[in-house]
Motif scaffolding. Structure first.
Motif, PDB file in Angstrom:
ATOM      1  N   ALA A   1     -25.739   6.182  17.896  1.00  0.00           N
ATOM      2  CA  ALA A   1     -26.598   6.142  16.708  1.00  0.00           C
ATOM      3  C   ALA A   1     -27.827   5.264  16.935  1.00  0.00           C
ATOM      4  CB  ALA A   1     -25.799   5.658  15.509  1.00  0.00           C
ATOM      5  N   ALA A   2     -27.607   4.062  17.468  1.00  0.00           N
ATOM      6  CA  ALA A   2     -28.722   3.134  17.670  1.00  0.00           C
ATOM      7  C   ALA A   2     -29.738   3.742  18.635  1.00  0.00           C
ATOM      8  CB  ALA A   2     -28.207   1.798  18.192  1.00  0.00           C
ATOM      9  N   GLU A   3     -29.213   4.319  19.721  1.00  0.00           N
ATOM     10  CA  GLU A   3     -30.068   4.897  20.755  1.00  0.00           C
ATOM     11  C   GLU A   3     -30.871   6.091  20.195  1.00  0.00           C
ATOM     12  OE1 GLU A   3     -27.732   5.875  24.276  1.00  0.00           O
ATOM     13  OE2 GLU A   3     -29.371   7.205  24.887  1.00  0.00           O
ATOM     14  N   THR A   4     -30.175   6.967  19.468  1.00  0.00           N
ATOM     15  CA  THR A   4     -30.826   8.147  18.885  1.00  0.00           C
ATOM     16  C   THR A   4     -31.945   7.738  17.932  1.00  0.00           C
ATOM     17  OG1 THR A   4     -28.713   9.286  19.001  1.00  0.00           O
ATOM     18  CG2 THR A   4     -30.391  10.285  17.603  1.00  0.00           C
ATOM     19  N   CYS A   5     -31.648   6.759  17.078  1.00  0.00           N
ATOM     20  CA  CYS A   5     -32.648   6.322  16.091  1.00  0.00           C
ATOM     21  C   CYS A   5     -33.827   5.632  16.787  1.00  0.00           C
ATOM     22  CB  CYS A   5     -32.021   5.393  15.060  1.00  0.00           C
ATOM     23  SG  CYS A   5     -30.817   6.230  14.029  1.00  0.00           S
ATOM     24  N   GLN A   6     -33.498   4.849  17.809  1.00  0.00           N
ATOM     25  CA  GLN A   6     -34.549   4.155  18.554  1.00  0.00           C
ATOM     26  C   GLN A   6     -35.508   5.177  19.170  1.00  0.00           C
ATOM     27  OE1 GLN A   6     -34.720   0.654  18.796  1.00  0.00           O
ATOM     28  NE2 GLN A   6     -36.724   1.007  19.708  1.00  0.00           N
ATOM     29  N   LYS A   7     -34.924   6.234  19.753  1.00  0.00           N
ATOM     30  CA  LYS A   7     -35.718   7.266  20.411  1.00  0.00           C
ATOM     31  C   LYS A   7     -36.582   8.019  19.396  1.00  0.00           C
ATOM     32  CE  LYS A   7     -33.960  10.620  23.378  1.00  0.00           C
ATOM     33  NZ  LYS A   7     -32.722  10.976  24.094  1.00  0.00           N
ATOM     34  N   GLU A   8     -35.971   8.347  18.287  1.00  0.00           N
ATOM     35  CA  GLU A   8     -36.641   9.204  17.310  1.00  0.00           C
ATOM     36  C   GLU A   8     -37.638   8.421  16.452  1.00  0.00           C
ATOM     37  OE1 GLU A   8     -37.224  13.040  15.901  1.00  0.00           O
ATOM     38  OE2 GLU A   8     -35.839  12.413  17.492  1.00  0.00           O
ATOM     39  N   PHE A   9     -37.251   7.207  16.031  1.00  0.00           N
ATOM     40  CA  PHE A   9     -38.065   6.470  15.043  1.00  0.00           C
ATOM     41  C   PHE A   9     -38.632   5.171  15.578  1.00  0.00           C
ATOM     42  CE2 PHE A   9     -34.564   8.525  12.523  1.00  0.00           C
ATOM     43  CZ  PHE A   9     -35.321   9.583  12.060  1.00  0.00           C
ATOM     44  N   ASN A  10     -38.290   4.863  16.843  1.00  0.00           N
ATOM     45  CA  ASN A  10     -38.764   3.616  17.424  1.00  0.00           C
ATOM     46  C   ASN A  10     -38.156   2.386  16.757  1.00  0.00           C
ATOM     47  OD1 ASN A  10     -40.133   2.649  19.564  1.00  0.00           O
ATOM     48  ND2 ASN A  10     -42.130   2.517  18.543  1.00  0.00           N
ATOM     49  N   THR A  11     -37.025   2.567  16.083  1.00  0.00           N
ATOM     50  CA  THR A  11     -36.290   1.434  15.517  1.00  0.00           C
ATOM     51  C   THR A  11     -34.849   1.863  15.348  1.00  0.00           C
ATOM     52  OG1 THR A  11     -35.966   0.021  13.594  1.00  0.00           O
ATOM     53  CG2 THR A  11     -36.982   2.141  13.168  1.00  0.00           C
ATOM     54  N   ASN A  12     -33.904   0.904  15.541  1.00  0.00           N
ATOM     55  CA  ASN A  12     -32.499   1.279  15.335  1.00  0.00           C
ATOM     56  C   ASN A  12     -31.936   0.679  14.052  1.00  0.00           C
ATOM     57  OD1 ASN A  12     -31.809  -1.379  15.871  1.00  0.00           O
ATOM     58  ND2 ASN A  12     -31.289  -0.982  18.014  1.00  0.00           N
ATOM     59  N   VAL A  13     -32.826   0.185  13.202  1.00  0.00           N
ATOM     60  CA  VAL A  13     -32.381  -0.443  11.958  1.00  0.00           C
ATOM     61  C   VAL A  13     -31.656   0.562  11.050  1.00  0.00           C
ATOM     62  CG1 VAL A  13     -34.717  -0.193  10.998  1.00  0.00           C
ATOM     63  CG2 VAL A  13     -33.147  -1.761   9.933  1.00  0.00           C
ATOM     64  N   VAL A  14     -31.943   1.865  11.260  1.00  0.00           N
ATOM     65  CA  VAL A  14     -31.317   2.888  10.417  1.00  0.00           C
ATOM     66  C   VAL A  14     -30.058   3.501  11.053  1.00  0.00           C
ATOM     67  CG1 VAL A  14     -33.284   3.557   8.994  1.00  0.00           C
ATOM     68  CG2 VAL A  14     -33.088   4.464  11.303  1.00  0.00           C
ATOM     69  N   ALA A  15     -29.539   2.868  12.119  1.00  0.00           N
ATOM     70  CA  ALA A  15     -28.357   3.414  12.807  1.00  0.00           C
ATOM     71  C   ALA A  15     -27.185   3.616  11.834  1.00  0.00           C
ATOM     72  CB  ALA A  15     -27.949   2.494  13.953  1.00  0.00           C
TER      73      ALA A  15
ATOM     74  N   PRO B   1     -35.363   0.934  -1.072  1.00  0.00           N
ATOM     75  CA  PRO B   1     -36.672   0.720  -1.690  1.00  0.00           C
ATOM     76  C   PRO B   1     -37.691   1.772  -1.212  1.00  0.00           C
ATOM     77  CG  PRO B   1     -35.868  -1.297  -0.641  1.00  0.00           C
ATOM     78  CD  PRO B   1     -34.931  -0.205  -0.260  1.00  0.00           C
ATOM     79  N   GLU B   2     -38.572   2.118  -2.096  1.00  0.00           N
ATOM     80  CA  GLU B   2     -39.638   3.106  -1.879  1.00  0.00           C
ATOM     81  C   GLU B   2     -40.258   3.027  -0.472  1.00  0.00           C
ATOM     82  OE1 GLU B   2     -40.596   5.243  -4.494  1.00  0.00           O
ATOM     83  OE2 GLU B   2     -41.865   6.235  -2.993  1.00  0.00           O
ATOM     84  N   LYS B   3     -40.566   1.786  -0.078  1.00  0.00           N
ATOM     85  CA  LYS B   3     -41.274   1.525   1.168  1.00  0.00           C
ATOM     86  C   LYS B   3     -40.552   2.108   2.392  1.00  0.00           C
ATOM     87  CE  LYS B   3     -42.906  -2.785   3.171  1.00  0.00           C
ATOM     88  NZ  LYS B   3     -42.701  -4.236   3.011  1.00  0.00           N
ATOM     89  N   TYR B   4     -39.231   2.087   2.383  1.00  0.00           N
ATOM     90  CA  TYR B   4     -38.452   2.516   3.552  1.00  0.00           C
ATOM     91  C   TYR B   4     -37.765   3.857   3.336  1.00  0.00           C
ATOM     92  CZ  TYR B   4     -39.000  -2.482   4.381  1.00  0.00           C
ATOM     93  OH  TYR B   4     -39.512  -3.729   4.549  1.00  0.00           O
ATOM     94  N   LEU B   5     -38.001   4.466   2.172  1.00  0.00           N
ATOM     95  CA  LEU B   5     -37.237   5.658   1.797  1.00  0.00           C
ATOM     96  C   LEU B   5     -37.463   6.816   2.761  1.00  0.00           C
ATOM     97  CD1 LEU B   5     -35.236   6.863  -0.143  1.00  0.00           C
ATOM     98  CD2 LEU B   5     -37.115   7.498  -1.654  1.00  0.00           C
ATOM     99  N   GLU B   6     -38.723   7.037   3.129  1.00  0.00           N
ATOM    100  CA  GLU B   6     -39.037   8.181   3.981  1.00  0.00           C
ATOM    101  C   GLU B   6     -38.271   8.102   5.308  1.00  0.00           C
ATOM    102  OE1 GLU B   6     -43.248   8.744   4.624  1.00  0.00           O
ATOM    103  OE2 GLU B   6     -42.795  10.293   6.105  1.00  0.00           O
ATOM    104  N   LEU B   7     -38.297   6.921   5.924  1.00  0.00           N
ATOM    105  CA  LEU B   7     -37.592   6.718   7.190  1.00  0.00           C
ATOM    106  C   LEU B   7     -36.099   7.012   7.028  1.00  0.00           C
ATOM    107  CD1 LEU B   7     -37.383   5.575  10.124  1.00  0.00           C
ATOM    108  CD2 LEU B   7     -37.146   3.309   9.089  1.00  0.00           C
ATOM    109  N   ASN B   8     -35.532   6.533   5.921  1.00  0.00           N
ATOM    110  CA  ASN B   8     -34.095   6.715   5.703  1.00  0.00           C
ATOM    111  C   ASN B   8     -33.743   8.181   5.448  1.00  0.00           C
ATOM    112  OD1 ASN B   8     -32.330   3.997   5.363  1.00  0.00           O
ATOM    113  ND2 ASN B   8     -34.502   3.599   4.957  1.00  0.00           N
TER     114      ASN B   8
END
Lengths: 193, 558
Positions: free
Chosen positions: A132-146, A176-183
């Motif tokens: 999950a962390a790796e996939t998110c890092q690759k796709e979104f450049n962050t693994n905070v959403v793993a 929160p609105e600010k991060y909704l799109e990424l999530n």
């Protein structure tokens, strides 16, 4: 409300700062959408500063204890692999481990390897290892959403008895609105795993 | 938090307390943050303007309670929230407040933390103060009850003119569950009026003894109220077993009891006590009089058990009372502990073959302790101190905040840790005890450095600092000025620069008469190391203000 589900017990394990409480909130809201009783338990303060943390979520027809009992977890969501091993306290032979393939090193001590961890977890329950962390890092450049990736995946693969639609509704309610799109992008990415 | 009535929404226990207060029409709220009570203040801080109520983060819990007392004396409906140790700090103000009684109804939230998840210093059971203070204490077990009991507490306070404590624990305060909302009561005019009434507000002998008599009478009246209160509820079991066995419980333990009975498919009568003080003694006696055995399921010290032993002497002298002979007195209860205990109590065979024997495993999972965030300025302070001195030859005093992680790997810079502000007070005692008066002009053999955060310094550090000046000792005090109350969730404190016209710690330190003072950003390691070395040789107290904002504090002018 689906009548056949009496109760479902989830323990999320990971390290402080991995967003366990957000995941707990999303699953709890999704369960409420589906008409279940729900109770959760979490920790704040000192226990949150990068140490081992666990969060409990229980939903079903009638729920009393906010804590999952020893050996009674249906699903253990491991955001970090060594912490997942600590989660065996809550496991039985039928428990499923949904794991983020990530080891966050503990400084200055001997850490366990992925092989050691998997060997031991497989002795107990069913292990589903997801990068999950790796996939998110690759796709979104962050693994905070793993974690979001994992719970979304869990709903698509029926590892959690909640509809994907309930999870995405809950994400919209909690994040929160600010991060909704990424999530929401993360949620969609989990669909095609 | 200000949503419409009729809805069921998921709330944290602490948020449910806030909602209960809003539904009661609370007007004045004060607090000092402390886990597991912090979200009460955080939530009020977020909504106070929209809710049109007065809210403040006070300097410490005693001051928060004193503010609440003043608001109550002026007729306002008041809530004050704190963690257990905060209640200890506030105790000196609490006892006379129970004597004078309230004018505006007042509810005090005190949050315990069994198992010390987020508490250093001790595993406290705050229920015990009811005997010392004569203050009613209610114990909710879940978020719905957090809301309902808060409203009831305001009603009790209004009816009997006495402050009421809601005692939560971590598993109640940090439990989430759906809560049914009722109507928010508009706070109305939040401008109170203090009407002189020295007979009522001045606790001085001989009047104070009359007040005590009045208080004890009040408690007798509240006991009658408790006898009839539905929050002390009995659920009858099946007739066949209910004549022999019963369970008495309170707080979150009640939820574990219900879970266990369901799990074991047992149907025992259960008395759930919502009141801890005063107890509904007659209701308890009626409940226990027919049983052969009763099990008391409570966390920590056996206060209920002792009361029930006393009540059984007249109600049912042959009753066998089980409690701490089966349950632990240290650490929180867990559902599996309660299930196995009830099984034992009811002679029920518990199937445990499914439980994994983890202790039999050879594999050692390394412990993961909490640690300072990456980029935390405290890394720089601890690093500089280690370079300036040989840690083996210096005593390190710890205090309450993120920097108590100094005690863990890789720092190991903590030789004692007690309560808020005590790093300085104890440092003074150690310096006086280890350095004879004749050596006062020298730095002394045993050198000592204390670490204290800015919020903690404001909370309880200042009187101790004055004592080092007045009574002449020479610890080196490092004030960790990260500009926030970080550990509990970054609440503001009185200090500059984040607060407009905030108080400058250096000005307080100077005003206390400290001559050796430096303000250093620990990014300047060389300067910091030199200052530590220099100050440790001084014969008078020294202060370094290590100023660098917490990584979660947004830089003002960036």
């Amino acid at each position: 409300m689906p009548k056949n589900l009496e109760k479902f017990n989830i323990v999320i394990v990971g390290t402080g700062g991995q967003g366990l409480i957000t995941l707990l909130q999303i699953i709890a809201e999704a369960a409420l959408f589906e008409g279940y009783e729900v109770r959760t338990s979490e920790l704040h303060g000192l226990s949150q500063r990068g140490g081992s943390v666990e969060a409990h979520i229980r939903f079903g027809q009638k729920i009393y204890s906010p804590l999952v009992s020893q050996g009674k977890a249906d699903l253990i969501l491991g955001l970090e692999m060594q912490e997942a091993l600590r989660g065996i306290y809550f496991a039985n032979q039928k428990t499923k481990f949904l794991l983020n393939k990530q080891i966050i090193l503990i400084p200055l001590v001997k850490n366990l390897t992925e092989t050691e961890i998997l060997k031991n977890l497989k002795k107990i329950g069913k292990v589903i290892l997801i990068p999950a962390a790796e996939t998110c890092q690759k796709e979104f450049n962050t693994n905070v959403v793993a974690g979001i990736y994992l719970i979304s995946l869990a709903s698509f693969k029926n590892l959690i008895p909640l509809k994907p639609n309930s999870i995405s509704r809950a994400i919209k309610k909690i994040i929160p609105e600010k991060y909704l799109e990424l999530n929401l992008k993360t949620f969609k990415l989990a669909k095609v795993y | 938090m200000l949503q419409k009535p009729g809805k069921k929404i998921i709330l944290l226990g602490n948020e449910a307390i806030v909602r209960g207060a809003l539904e009661s029409g609370v007007q004045f709220v004060s607090t000092y943050p402390g886990t597991p009570a912090s979200e009460i203040g955080n939530t009020f801080f977020r909504i106070d303007k929209r809710a049109k109520i007065y809210f403040e983060f006070s300097t410490n819990e005693k001051v928060a309670l004193e503010a609440a007392i003043g608001a109550s004396f002026s007729g306002l409906k008041t809530l004050v929230a704190m963690k257990n140790f905060g209640t200890n700090v506030a105790l000196d103000a609490l006892i006379p407040f129970v004597y004078t009684g309230t004018k505006g109804p007042t509810v005090i939230i005190s949050a315990d933390d069994p198992s010390c998840h987020s508490s250093a210093q001790s595993e406290e059971n705050t229920r015990g103060i009811s005997y010392l203070v004569h203050i009613p204490i209610l114990e909710p077990s879940d978020p719905q009850e957090c809301k309902d009991f808060t409203k009831l507490a305001f009603k009790i306070s209004e009816k009997f003119k006495i402050p009421v404590i809601i005692r939560t624990t971590t598993r109640v305060a940090h439990q989430r569950a759906p809560v049914k909302l009722s109507k928010v009561t508009k706070p109305g005019n939040v401008i109170g009026e203090f009407i002189k009434d020295p007979e009522r507000f001045v606790t001085m002998p001989p009047r104070v003894l009359e007040m005590k008599k009045e208080l004890l009478k009040k408690i007798e009246e509240i006991k009658k109220f408790s006898e009839k209160s539905p929050i002390n509820q009995i659920s009858r079991g099946r007739a066949s077993v209910s004549s022999k066995l019963g369970v008495i419980t309170s707080g979150v333990s009640y939820l574990y009891v219900r879970e266990a009975l369901k799990e074991l498919n047992l149907n025992l009568p259960v008395l759930k006590l919502g009141f801890f003080y005063p107890l509904p003694e007659k209701k308890i006696q009626n409940f226990i009089k027919k049983f052969k055995k009763v099990l008391i399921v409570e966390e920590l010290e056996p206060y209920l058990e002792k009361e029930i032993e006393r009540l059984a002497k007249t109600a049912n002298p042959k009753l066998q009372i089980f409690g701490k002979n089966l349950l632990p007195e240290v650490g929180e209860l867990k559902p599996e502990i309660v299930t196995s205990t009830i099984a034992k109590f009811a002679n029920y065979k518990l199937k445990i073959e499914n439980l994994l024997k983890i202790e039999n495993w050879k594999l050692k999972i390394p412990k993961r302790f909490p640690q300072l965030c990456p980029g935390c300025p405290y890394w720089l302070v601890f690093g500089a101190v280690k370079k300036a001195v040989d840690p083996k030859k210096v005593i390190f005093g710890g205090d309450i905040g993120c920097y108590m992680l100094a005690g863990l790997s890789p720092h190991f810079l903590q030789d004692y840790l007690s309560c808020m502000g005590s790093s300085i007070g104890i440092a003074h005692g150690i310096k006086k005890a280890t350095n004879p008066a004749s050596a006062i002009a020298s730095a002394g053999k045993q050198k000592l450095i204390t670490f204290i955060g800015d919020s903690t310094f404001f909370h309880a550090g200042i009187p101790a600092l004055i004592n080092t000046v007045f009574n002449k000792s020479n610890p080196l005090i490092i004030v960790m000025e990260n500009q926030t109350t970080a550990m509990t969730g970054h609440q503001p404190h009185p200090g500059a620069p984040l607060v407009p016209n905030g108080i400058k710690i250096e000005e307080i330190v100077k005003a206390c008469g400290v001559k050796n003072l430096k303000i250093i950003d620990p990014i300047n390691q060389e300067e910091f190391i030199n200052a530590v070395k220099e100050f440790l040789e001084k014969s008078e107290v020294s202060v370094i203000i290590a100023t660098h904002p917490c990584i979660f504090v947004a830089p003002k002018n960036a």
